[in-house]
Design an enzyme around this catalytic site. Structure first.
Site, PDB file in Angstrom:
ATOM      1  N   ALA A  22     -34.922  54.577 -58.487  1.00 59.60           N
ATOM      2  CA  ALA A  22     -33.622  54.468 -59.151  1.00 59.60           C
ATOM      3  C   ALA A  22     -33.416  53.179 -59.939  1.00 59.60           C
ATOM      4  O   ALA A  22     -32.545  53.135 -60.808  1.00 59.60           O
ATOM      5  CB  ALA A  22     -32.503  54.622 -58.129  1.00 59.60           C
ATOM      6  N   GLY A  23     -34.160  52.102 -59.648  1.00 59.70           N
ATOM      7  CA  GLY A  23     -33.911  50.840 -60.328  1.00 59.70           C
ATOM      8  C   GLY A  23     -34.281  50.878 -61.796  1.00 59.70           C
ATOM      9  O   GLY A  23     -35.230  51.573 -62.164  1.00 59.70           O
ATOM     10  N   GLY A  38     -31.011  51.422 -62.500  1.00 63.42           N
ATOM     11  CA  GLY A  38     -29.797  52.174 -62.225  1.00 63.42           C
ATOM     12  C   GLY A  38     -29.208  52.967 -63.366  1.00 63.42           C
ATOM     13  O   GLY A  38     -28.201  53.659 -63.162  1.00 63.42           O
ATOM     14  N   GLY A  39     -29.772  52.914 -64.562  1.00 67.61           N
ATOM     15  CA  GLY A  39     -29.180  53.630 -65.681  1.00 67.61           C
ATOM     16  C   GLY A  39     -29.160  55.132 -65.491  1.00 67.61           C
ATOM     17  O   GLY A  39     -28.110  55.779 -65.618  1.00 67.61           O
ATOM     18  N   GLU A  51     -34.534  52.968 -54.117  1.00 64.51           N
ATOM     19  CA  GLU A  51     -35.324  52.001 -54.878  1.00 64.51           C
ATOM     20  C   GLU A  51     -36.078  51.098 -53.909  1.00 64.51           C
ATOM     21  O   GLU A  51     -35.482  50.574 -52.967  1.00 64.51           O
ATOM     22  CB  GLU A  51     -34.405  51.163 -55.784  1.00 64.51           C
ATOM     23  N   CYS A  80     -41.665  56.142 -69.092  1.00 61.91           N
ATOM     24  CA  CYS A  80     -41.409  55.545 -70.401  1.00 61.91           C
ATOM     25  C   CYS A  80     -42.752  55.157 -71.010  1.00 61.91           C
ATOM     26  O   CYS A  80     -42.992  54.009 -71.370  1.00 61.91           O
ATOM     27  CB  CYS A  80     -40.489  54.339 -70.283  1.00 61.91           C
TER      28      CYS A  80
END
Length: 470
Positions: A287-288, A290-291, A311, A407
Protein backbone atom coordinates in the site's frame (compact mmCIF):
# COMPACT_ATOMS: atom_id res chain seq x y z
CA UNK A 1 55.81 42.86 -21.78
CA UNK A 2 56.13 46.63 -21.92
CA UNK A 3 57.54 48.70 -19.09
CA UNK A 4 54.13 50.32 -18.67
CA UNK A 5 52.46 46.93 -18.31
CA UNK A 6 55.02 45.83 -15.74
CA UNK A 7 54.35 48.94 -13.67
CA UNK A 8 50.55 48.58 -13.84
CA UNK A 9 49.25 47.38 -10.43
CA UNK A 10 47.49 43.99 -10.43
CA UNK A 11 43.72 44.02 -10.46
CA UNK A 12 42.24 43.61 -7.00
CA UNK A 13 40.83 40.17 -6.33
CA UNK A 14 37.07 40.06 -6.88
CA UNK A 15 35.20 37.72 -4.61
CA UNK A 16 32.78 35.41 -6.46
CA UNK A 17 29.13 36.35 -6.20
CA UNK A 18 26.67 33.71 -5.05
CA UNK A 19 23.71 33.17 -7.37
CA UNK A 20 20.95 31.66 -5.19
CA UNK A 21 19.24 29.91 -8.13
CA UNK A 22 22.33 28.13 -9.42
CA UNK A 23 23.62 27.41 -5.93
CA UNK A 24 20.36 25.67 -5.12
CA UNK A 25 20.42 23.70 -8.38
CA UNK A 26 23.99 22.59 -7.69
CA UNK A 27 23.08 21.59 -4.13
CA UNK A 28 20.20 19.45 -5.43
CA UNK A 29 22.40 17.73 -8.02
CA UNK A 30 25.03 16.96 -5.41
CA UNK A 31 22.40 15.40 -3.15
CA UNK A 32 21.24 13.21 -6.04
CA UNK A 33 24.80 12.17 -6.79
CA UNK A 34 26.23 11.80 -3.28
CA UNK A 35 23.26 10.47 -1.33
CA UNK A 36 21.33 8.66 -4.08
CA UNK A 37 18.52 11.08 -3.29
CA UNK A 38 15.62 11.68 -5.64
CA UNK A 39 15.23 15.17 -7.02
CA UNK A 40 11.47 15.18 -6.44
CA UNK A 41 12.15 14.67 -2.72
CA UNK A 42 15.21 16.94 -2.40
CA UNK A 43 14.05 19.96 -4.38
CA UNK A 44 10.79 20.96 -2.61
CA UNK A 45 12.36 21.54 0.84
CA UNK A 46 15.25 23.45 -0.75
CA UNK A 47 12.81 25.69 -2.60
CA UNK A 48 10.73 26.19 0.53
CA UNK A 49 13.78 27.21 2.54
CA UNK A 50 14.87 29.64 -0.19
CA UNK A 51 11.42 31.24 -0.26
CA UNK A 52 11.37 31.59 3.52
CA UNK A 53 14.77 33.34 3.43
CA UNK A 54 13.44 35.73 0.81
CA UNK A 55 15.99 34.62 -1.80
CA UNK A 56 13.45 33.36 -4.32
CA UNK A 57 10.37 34.48 -6.16
CA UNK A 58 8.20 32.34 -8.42
CA UNK A 59 10.40 32.80 -11.49
CA UNK A 60 13.54 31.88 -9.53
CA UNK A 61 11.89 28.68 -8.33
CA UNK A 62 10.81 27.82 -11.87
CA UNK A 63 14.34 28.36 -13.21
CA UNK A 64 15.95 26.31 -10.43
CA UNK A 65 13.48 23.48 -11.08
CA UNK A 66 14.20 23.57 -14.82
CA UNK A 67 17.96 23.54 -14.23
CA UNK A 68 17.78 20.50 -11.97
CA UNK A 69 15.32 18.39 -13.93
CA UNK A 70 16.60 19.46 -17.33
CA UNK A 71 20.17 18.56 -16.38
CA UNK A 72 19.13 15.17 -15.02
CA UNK A 73 16.94 14.31 -17.99
CA UNK A 74 19.63 15.12 -20.55
CA UNK A 75 22.59 13.92 -18.47
CA UNK A 76 23.59 11.19 -20.92
CA UNK A 77 23.60 13.54 -23.90
CA UNK A 78 25.49 16.21 -21.99
CA UNK A 79 28.05 13.68 -20.75
CA UNK A 80 28.78 12.67 -24.36
CA UNK A 81 29.22 16.33 -25.35
CA UNK A 82 31.38 17.18 -22.33
CA UNK A 83 33.52 14.11 -23.04
CA UNK A 84 34.22 15.52 -26.50
CA UNK A 85 35.44 18.76 -24.94
CA UNK A 86 37.82 17.49 -22.24
CA UNK A 87 41.20 15.82 -22.53
CA UNK A 88 40.54 12.99 -20.08
CA UNK A 89 37.91 10.28 -19.49
CA UNK A 90 34.85 11.60 -17.67
CA UNK A 91 35.45 9.16 -14.82
CA UNK A 92 38.59 11.18 -14.02
CA UNK A 93 36.62 14.45 -13.72
CA UNK A 94 35.60 15.10 -10.12
CA UNK A 95 31.82 14.66 -9.68
CA UNK A 96 31.23 18.21 -8.38
CA UNK A 97 33.06 19.60 -11.42
CA UNK A 98 30.97 17.40 -13.71
CA UNK A 99 27.78 18.63 -12.05
CA UNK A 100 28.78 22.26 -12.69
CA UNK A 101 29.67 21.45 -16.30
CA UNK A 102 26.34 19.67 -16.79
CA UNK A 103 24.45 22.65 -15.37
CA UNK A 104 26.32 24.89 -17.76
CA UNK A 105 25.74 22.58 -20.71
CA UNK A 106 22.01 22.55 -20.04
CA UNK A 107 21.88 26.34 -19.89
CA UNK A 108 23.80 26.58 -23.17
CA UNK A 109 22.05 23.80 -25.08
CA UNK A 110 18.69 23.26 -23.41
CA UNK A 111 17.42 26.71 -22.43
CA UNK A 112 17.02 30.18 -23.94
CA UNK A 113 19.56 31.73 -21.59
CA UNK A 114 21.97 33.83 -23.69
CA UNK A 115 25.38 32.22 -24.23
CA UNK A 116 27.40 34.88 -22.42
CA UNK A 117 25.05 34.77 -19.42
CA UNK A 118 25.08 30.97 -19.25
CA UNK A 119 28.89 30.83 -19.34
CA UNK A 120 29.53 33.69 -16.92
CA UNK A 121 26.92 32.53 -14.39
CA UNK A 122 28.24 28.96 -14.43
CA UNK A 123 31.86 30.05 -14.11
CA UNK A 124 30.85 32.25 -11.17
CA UNK A 125 29.16 29.23 -9.59
CA UNK A 126 32.35 27.24 -10.15
CA UNK A 127 34.38 29.92 -8.40
CA UNK A 128 32.08 29.67 -5.37
CA UNK A 129 31.82 25.88 -5.09
CA UNK A 130 35.04 24.67 -6.74
CA UNK A 131 37.58 27.49 -6.42
CA UNK A 132 39.24 29.76 -8.96
CA UNK A 133 41.58 27.11 -10.35
CA UNK A 134 38.92 24.64 -11.41
CA UNK A 135 36.66 27.50 -12.50
CA UNK A 136 39.19 28.18 -15.29
CA UNK A 137 38.78 24.59 -16.46
CA UNK A 138 34.98 24.99 -16.39
CA UNK A 139 35.26 28.21 -18.39
CA UNK A 140 37.41 26.56 -21.07
CA UNK A 141 35.08 23.57 -21.46
CA UNK A 142 31.91 25.67 -21.60
CA UNK A 143 33.39 27.92 -24.28
CA UNK A 144 34.02 24.83 -26.40
CA UNK A 145 30.46 23.63 -25.83
CA UNK A 146 29.05 27.04 -26.76
CA UNK A 147 30.51 26.83 -30.28
CA UNK A 148 27.70 24.57 -31.51
CA UNK A 149 23.97 24.14 -31.02
CA UNK A 150 22.57 20.95 -29.49
CA UNK A 151 21.61 19.35 -32.82
CA UNK A 152 25.10 19.82 -34.22
CA UNK A 153 26.66 18.33 -31.10
CA UNK A 154 24.33 15.34 -31.17
CA UNK A 155 25.18 14.70 -34.81
CA UNK A 156 28.85 14.75 -33.85
CA UNK A 157 28.79 12.56 -30.71
CA UNK A 158 26.01 10.03 -31.48
CA UNK A 159 26.78 7.05 -33.72
CA UNK A 160 24.67 6.86 -36.89
CA UNK A 161 21.34 5.10 -36.45
CA UNK A 162 22.18 2.73 -39.29
CA UNK A 163 25.39 1.61 -37.54
CA UNK A 164 24.00 1.13 -34.01
CA UNK A 165 20.34 2.01 -33.54
CA UNK A 166 20.21 1.49 -29.77
CA UNK A 167 23.39 3.44 -29.05
CA UNK A 168 22.21 6.25 -31.33
CA UNK A 169 18.90 6.50 -29.48
CA UNK A 170 20.67 6.28 -26.12
CA UNK A 171 22.82 9.34 -26.86
CA UNK A 172 20.18 11.36 -28.69
CA UNK A 173 17.46 10.78 -26.08
CA UNK A 174 19.65 10.47 -22.99
CA UNK A 175 18.78 6.95 -21.79
CA UNK A 176 21.19 4.13 -20.94
CA UNK A 177 21.49 1.70 -23.82
CA UNK A 178 20.06 -1.20 -21.81
CA UNK A 179 16.96 0.86 -20.96
CA UNK A 180 16.46 1.74 -24.63
CA UNK A 181 16.66 -1.96 -25.49
CA UNK A 182 14.24 -3.01 -22.75
CA UNK A 183 11.66 -0.33 -23.58
CA UNK A 184 11.86 -1.17 -27.28
CA UNK A 185 11.30 -4.87 -26.56
CA UNK A 186 8.21 -4.07 -24.52
CA UNK A 187 6.83 -1.45 -26.90
CA UNK A 188 7.55 -3.29 -30.13
CA UNK A 189 7.24 -1.58 -33.48
CA UNK A 190 9.72 0.53 -35.40
CA UNK A 191 11.84 3.61 -34.87
CA UNK A 192 9.06 6.20 -34.62
CA UNK A 193 7.36 4.64 -31.61
CA UNK A 194 10.48 4.20 -29.51
CA UNK A 195 11.67 7.73 -30.32
CA UNK A 196 8.28 9.12 -29.28
CA UNK A 197 8.49 7.19 -26.00
CA UNK A 198 12.05 8.24 -25.20
CA UNK A 199 11.24 11.86 -25.98
CA UNK A 200 8.14 11.70 -23.75
CA UNK A 201 10.38 10.48 -20.91
CA UNK A 202 12.30 13.75 -21.24
CA UNK A 203 9.25 16.00 -21.01
CA UNK A 204 8.05 17.58 -17.80
CA UNK A 205 4.95 15.69 -16.65
CA UNK A 206 1.75 17.44 -15.75
CA UNK A 207 0.67 17.56 -12.13
CA UNK A 208 -2.47 15.43 -11.91
CA UNK A 209 -4.93 15.57 -9.03
CA UNK A 210 -7.36 12.93 -7.86
CA UNK A 211 -10.67 13.82 -6.26
CA UNK A 212 -11.30 11.02 -3.76
CA UNK A 213 -14.90 9.82 -4.13
CA UNK A 214 -17.20 10.74 -1.28
CA UNK A 215 -14.71 13.32 -0.01
CA UNK A 216 -14.32 15.75 -2.89
CA UNK A 217 -15.31 16.09 -6.52
CA UNK A 218 -13.61 17.03 -9.76
CA UNK A 219 -15.92 20.04 -9.89
CA UNK A 220 -14.72 21.24 -6.50
CA UNK A 221 -11.09 20.94 -7.54
CA UNK A 222 -11.78 22.67 -10.84
CA UNK A 223 -13.29 25.61 -8.97
CA UNK A 224 -10.28 25.85 -6.65
CA UNK A 225 -7.55 26.20 -9.26
CA UNK A 226 -6.84 26.45 -12.96
CA UNK A 227 -7.14 22.89 -14.23
CA UNK A 228 -7.99 20.78 -17.24
CA UNK A 229 -10.15 17.65 -17.05
CA UNK A 230 -8.34 14.34 -16.79
CA UNK A 231 -7.97 12.41 -20.00
CA UNK A 232 -9.25 9.04 -18.78
CA UNK A 233 -10.06 8.95 -15.07
CA UNK A 234 -13.36 10.50 -13.94
CA UNK A 235 -11.62 11.60 -10.74
CA UNK A 236 -8.62 13.30 -12.42
CA UNK A 237 -7.80 16.94 -13.08
CA UNK A 238 -4.62 18.23 -14.70
CA UNK A 239 -3.16 21.35 -13.16
CA UNK A 240 -2.16 24.34 -15.26
CA UNK A 241 1.57 24.95 -15.49
CA UNK A 242 2.98 26.48 -12.35
CA UNK A 243 0.13 25.45 -10.08
CA UNK A 244 0.87 24.41 -6.51
CA UNK A 245 -1.28 21.45 -5.40
CA UNK A 246 -0.29 21.90 -1.77
CA UNK A 247 -2.13 25.23 -1.71
CA UNK A 248 -5.50 23.65 -2.57
CA UNK A 249 -7.72 23.22 0.46
CA UNK A 250 -8.98 19.76 -0.52
CA UNK A 251 -5.40 18.54 -0.91
CA UNK A 252 -4.40 20.02 2.45
CA UNK A 253 -7.29 18.17 4.07
CA UNK A 254 -6.57 14.86 2.34
CA UNK A 255 -9.87 14.86 0.45
CA UNK A 256 -7.87 15.03 -2.77
CA UNK A 257 -4.31 14.18 -3.66
CA UNK A 258 -1.62 14.26 -6.30
CA UNK A 259 -1.75 11.03 -8.29
CA UNK A 260 -0.74 10.11 -11.82
CA UNK A 261 -3.70 9.20 -13.96
CA UNK A 262 -2.20 5.78 -14.72
CA UNK A 263 -2.21 4.94 -11.03
CA UNK A 264 -5.82 6.05 -10.79
CA UNK A 265 -6.79 3.79 -13.69
CA UNK A 266 -5.18 0.77 -12.02
CA UNK A 267 -7.23 1.26 -8.85
CA UNK A 268 -10.44 1.97 -10.78
CA UNK A 269 -10.03 -1.09 -12.99
CA UNK A 270 -9.54 -3.39 -10.01
CA UNK A 271 -12.54 -1.87 -8.22
CA UNK A 272 -14.75 -2.37 -11.29
CA UNK A 273 -13.61 -5.86 -12.28
CA UNK A 274 -16.48 -8.36 -12.01
CA UNK A 275 -16.33 -10.71 -9.03
CA UNK A 276 -18.52 -13.69 -8.29
CA UNK A 277 -20.42 -13.55 -5.00
CA UNK A 278 -19.74 -11.21 -2.08
CA UNK A 279 -17.80 -7.99 -2.44
CA UNK A 280 -17.15 -6.75 1.06
CA UNK A 281 -13.44 -7.20 1.86
CA UNK A 282 -10.61 -5.64 -0.16
CA UNK A 283 -6.84 -5.77 0.29
CA UNK A 284 -4.06 -3.47 -0.88
CA UNK A 285 -1.06 -5.70 -0.25
CA UNK A 286 1.70 -3.18 -1.10
CA UNK A 287 0.00 0.00 0.00
CA UNK A 288 2.86 2.48 0.52
CA UNK A 289 2.95 5.39 0.14
CA UNK A 290 -0.85 5.35 -0.05
CA UNK A 291 -2.12 6.92 -3.27
CA UNK A 292 -3.85 3.87 -4.68
CA UNK A 293 -4.96 2.78 -1.21
CA UNK A 294 -6.68 6.13 -0.65
CA UNK A 295 -8.60 5.85 -3.92
CA UNK A 296 -9.46 2.19 -3.28
CA UNK A 297 -10.65 3.02 0.23
CA UNK A 298 -12.92 5.75 -1.12
CA UNK A 299 -14.34 3.43 -3.80
CA UNK A 300 -14.79 0.64 -1.24
CA UNK A 301 -16.61 3.02 1.12
CA UNK A 302 -19.17 3.80 -1.58
CA UNK A 303 -20.09 0.09 -1.63
CA UNK A 304 -19.87 -0.53 2.09
CA UNK A 305 -16.72 -2.63 1.66
CA UNK A 306 -13.78 -2.78 4.07
CA UNK A 307 -10.20 -2.08 2.91
CA UNK A 308 -7.15 -3.57 4.59
CA UNK A 309 -4.04 -1.64 3.56
CA UNK A 310 -0.83 -3.52 4.27
CA UNK A 311 2.70 -2.15 3.92
CA UNK A 312 5.90 -3.87 5.00
CA UNK A 313 7.92 -0.78 5.94
CA UNK A 314 6.58 0.92 9.10
CA UNK A 315 7.51 4.44 7.93
CA UNK A 316 5.65 3.86 4.66
CA UNK A 317 2.71 2.40 6.58
CA UNK A 318 2.52 5.72 8.43
CA UNK A 319 2.30 7.49 5.06
CA UNK A 320 -0.60 5.21 4.17
CA UNK A 321 -2.35 6.08 7.43
CA UNK A 322 -1.96 9.76 6.60
CA UNK A 323 -3.36 9.26 3.10
CA UNK A 324 -6.40 7.34 4.38
CA UNK A 325 -7.14 9.60 7.36
CA UNK A 326 -10.72 10.81 7.16
CA UNK A 327 -11.91 8.15 4.75
CA UNK A 328 -15.67 7.77 5.36
CA UNK A 329 -15.73 3.97 5.13
CA UNK A 330 -14.15 1.25 7.27
CA UNK A 331 -10.45 0.54 6.76
CA UNK A 332 -7.36 -0.59 8.61
CA UNK A 333 -3.66 0.01 7.98
CA UNK A 334 -1.11 -2.56 9.13
CA UNK A 335 2.64 -3.06 8.77
CA UNK A 336 3.02 -6.58 7.38
CA UNK A 337 5.11 -8.49 4.86
CA UNK A 338 2.97 -9.50 1.89
CA UNK A 339 5.20 -12.51 1.23
CA UNK A 340 4.49 -13.83 4.76
CA UNK A 341 1.02 -12.45 5.38
CA UNK A 342 -0.87 -12.54 8.68
CA UNK A 343 -4.27 -13.03 6.99
CA UNK A 344 -5.86 -16.36 6.20
CA UNK A 345 -5.91 -17.70 2.62
CA UNK A 346 -9.08 -16.97 0.68
CA UNK A 347 -10.07 -14.01 2.85
CA UNK A 348 -10.54 -11.23 0.29
CA UNK A 349 -12.81 -10.43 -2.63
CA UNK A 350 -10.38 -8.03 -4.30
CA UNK A 351 -6.61 -7.75 -3.91
CA UNK A 352 -4.17 -5.24 -5.37
CA UNK A 353 -0.40 -5.77 -5.37
CA UNK A 354 1.48 -2.82 -6.85
CA UNK A 355 4.85 -4.52 -6.48
CA UNK A 356 8.28 -2.95 -5.93
CA UNK A 357 10.01 -2.61 -9.29
CA UNK A 358 12.70 -0.80 -11.26
CA UNK A 359 10.52 2.30 -11.72
CA UNK A 360 11.33 2.53 -15.42
CA UNK A 361 7.74 3.64 -16.01
CA UNK A 362 8.21 6.89 -14.07
CA UNK A 363 11.34 8.30 -15.70
CA UNK A 364 9.52 11.57 -16.41
CA UNK A 365 9.15 12.14 -12.68
CA UNK A 366 12.41 10.56 -11.54
CA UNK A 367 14.83 11.12 -14.41
CA UNK A 368 17.84 10.19 -12.29
CA UNK A 369 16.50 6.64 -11.89
CA UNK A 370 17.56 5.81 -15.44
CA UNK A 371 21.22 6.35 -14.47
CA UNK A 372 20.91 4.69 -11.09
CA UNK A 373 19.34 1.42 -12.18
CA UNK A 374 21.34 -1.49 -13.61
CA UNK A 375 20.10 -4.55 -15.55
CA UNK A 376 21.06 -6.78 -12.64
CA UNK A 377 18.62 -4.90 -10.39
CA UNK A 378 15.79 -6.74 -12.09
CA UNK A 379 17.17 -10.04 -10.84
CA UNK A 380 16.78 -8.71 -7.31
CA UNK A 381 13.16 -7.69 -7.82
CA UNK A 382 12.07 -10.87 -9.60
CA UNK A 383 11.72 -13.24 -6.60
CA UNK A 384 9.85 -10.61 -4.57
CA UNK A 385 7.44 -9.81 -7.41
CA UNK A 386 6.63 -13.49 -7.92
CA UNK A 387 6.22 -14.09 -4.18
CA UNK A 388 3.87 -11.14 -3.77
CA UNK A 389 1.67 -12.19 -6.69
CA UNK A 390 1.62 -15.81 -5.47
CA UNK A 391 0.50 -14.74 -2.01
CA UNK A 392 -2.07 -12.35 -3.48
CA UNK A 393 -3.64 -15.23 -5.40
CA UNK A 394 -3.68 -17.21 -2.17
CA UNK A 395 -5.29 -14.32 -0.29
CA UNK A 396 -8.24 -13.95 -2.68
CA UNK A 397 -11.21 -16.30 -2.52
CA UNK A 398 -12.45 -18.37 -5.45
CA UNK A 399 -14.34 -16.00 -7.76
CA UNK A 400 -12.40 -12.99 -6.47
CA UNK A 401 -9.95 -10.83 -8.44
CA UNK A 402 -6.28 -9.91 -8.06
CA UNK A 403 -4.69 -6.87 -9.72
CA UNK A 404 -0.95 -7.13 -10.38
CA UNK A 405 0.56 -3.71 -11.12
CA UNK A 406 4.01 -2.27 -11.70
CA UNK A 407 5.32 1.16 -12.60
CA UNK A 408 7.57 -0.49 -15.16
CA UNK A 409 6.99 -1.68 -18.72
CA UNK A 410 9.96 -4.06 -18.62
CA UNK A 411 8.76 -7.48 -19.75
CA UNK A 412 10.76 -9.19 -16.99
CA UNK A 413 8.64 -7.31 -14.42
CA UNK A 414 5.28 -7.59 -16.16
CA UNK A 415 4.14 -10.42 -18.43
CA UNK A 416 7.00 -12.75 -17.55
CA UNK A 417 6.11 -12.56 -13.85
CA UNK A 418 2.40 -13.11 -14.46
CA UNK A 419 2.95 -16.02 -16.84
CA UNK A 420 5.42 -17.70 -14.50
CA UNK A 421 3.14 -17.45 -11.47
CA UNK A 422 0.10 -18.69 -13.41
CA UNK A 423 2.02 -21.71 -14.68
CA UNK A 424 3.42 -22.53 -11.27
CA UNK A 425 0.34 -22.04 -9.11
CA UNK A 426 -2.62 -22.78 -11.39
CA UNK A 427 -6.15 -22.13 -10.19
CA UNK A 428 -6.39 -18.67 -11.78
CA UNK A 429 -7.15 -17.11 -15.14
CA UNK A 430 -6.45 -13.76 -16.76
CA UNK A 431 -9.34 -11.31 -17.18
CA UNK A 432 -9.36 -8.89 -20.10
CA UNK A 433 -8.54 -5.60 -18.39
CA UNK A 434 -9.14 -3.41 -21.44
CA UNK A 435 -12.92 -2.99 -21.08
CA UNK A 436 -12.31 -1.73 -17.54
CA UNK A 437 -10.45 1.28 -18.93
CA UNK A 438 -13.25 2.72 -21.09
CA UNK A 439 -12.23 5.30 -23.64
CA UNK A 440 -8.49 4.66 -23.25
CA UNK A 441 -7.01 3.97 -26.70
CA UNK A 442 -4.04 1.88 -27.86
CA UNK A 443 -4.29 -0.81 -25.18
CA UNK A 444 -2.88 -3.54 -27.37
CA UNK A 445 -4.01 -7.14 -27.73
CA UNK A 446 -4.71 -7.74 -24.04
CA UNK A 447 -5.74 -9.30 -21.79
CA UNK A 448 -3.27 -7.25 -19.75
CA UNK A 449 -2.76 -3.50 -20.17
CA UNK A 450 0.37 -1.43 -20.64
CA UNK A 451 0.04 2.35 -20.45
CA UNK A 452 2.63 4.64 -22.05
CA UNK A 453 3.67 8.28 -21.57
CA UNK A 454 3.67 9.07 -25.30
CA UNK A 455 0.33 7.36 -26.00
CA UNK A 456 -1.67 8.06 -22.85
CA UNK A 457 0.10 10.93 -21.06
CA UNK A 458 0.54 8.71 -17.97
CA UNK A 459 3.38 6.88 -16.32
CA UNK A 460 4.11 3.54 -17.99
CA UNK A 461 1.88 1.56 -15.62
CA UNK A 462 1.21 -2.13 -16.20
CA UNK A 463 -1.89 -4.00 -15.02
CA UNK A 464 -2.90 -7.64 -15.18
CA UNK A 465 -6.19 -8.82 -13.64
CA UNK A 466 -6.48 -12.43 -12.51
CA UNK A 467 -9.56 -14.28 -11.24
CA UNK A 468 -9.12 -17.13 -8.77
CA UNK A 469 -10.83 -20.23 -10.15
CA UNK A 470 -9.76 -23.02 -7.82
Amino acid sequence: MSEQARRRPPKPYRRPQKDPVRMLAFEALRAVDERDAYANLVLPPLLKKAREKGDFDGRDAALATELVYGTLRRQGTYDAIIAACVDRPLREVDPPVLDVLSLGAHQLLGTRIPTHAAVSATVELARVVLGDGRAKFVNAVLRKISRQELDAWVEQVAPPYEDDAEDHLAVVHSHPRWVVSALWDSLGGGRAGIEDLLEADNERPEVTLVARPGRSTAEELAAATETLPGRWSPYALRMAEGGEPGAIEAVKEGRAGVQDEGSQLVAIALANAPVEGADTLWLDGCAGPGGKAALLAALAAERGAFLLASEKQPHRARLVERALAGNPGPYQVIAADGTRPPWRPGSFDRVLVDVPCSGLGALRRRPEARWRRRPEDLDGFAPLQRALLTEALSAVRIGGVVGYATCSPHLAETRVVVDDVLKRTGGAELIDARPLLPGVPALGDGPDVQLWPHLHGTDAMYLALLRRTA
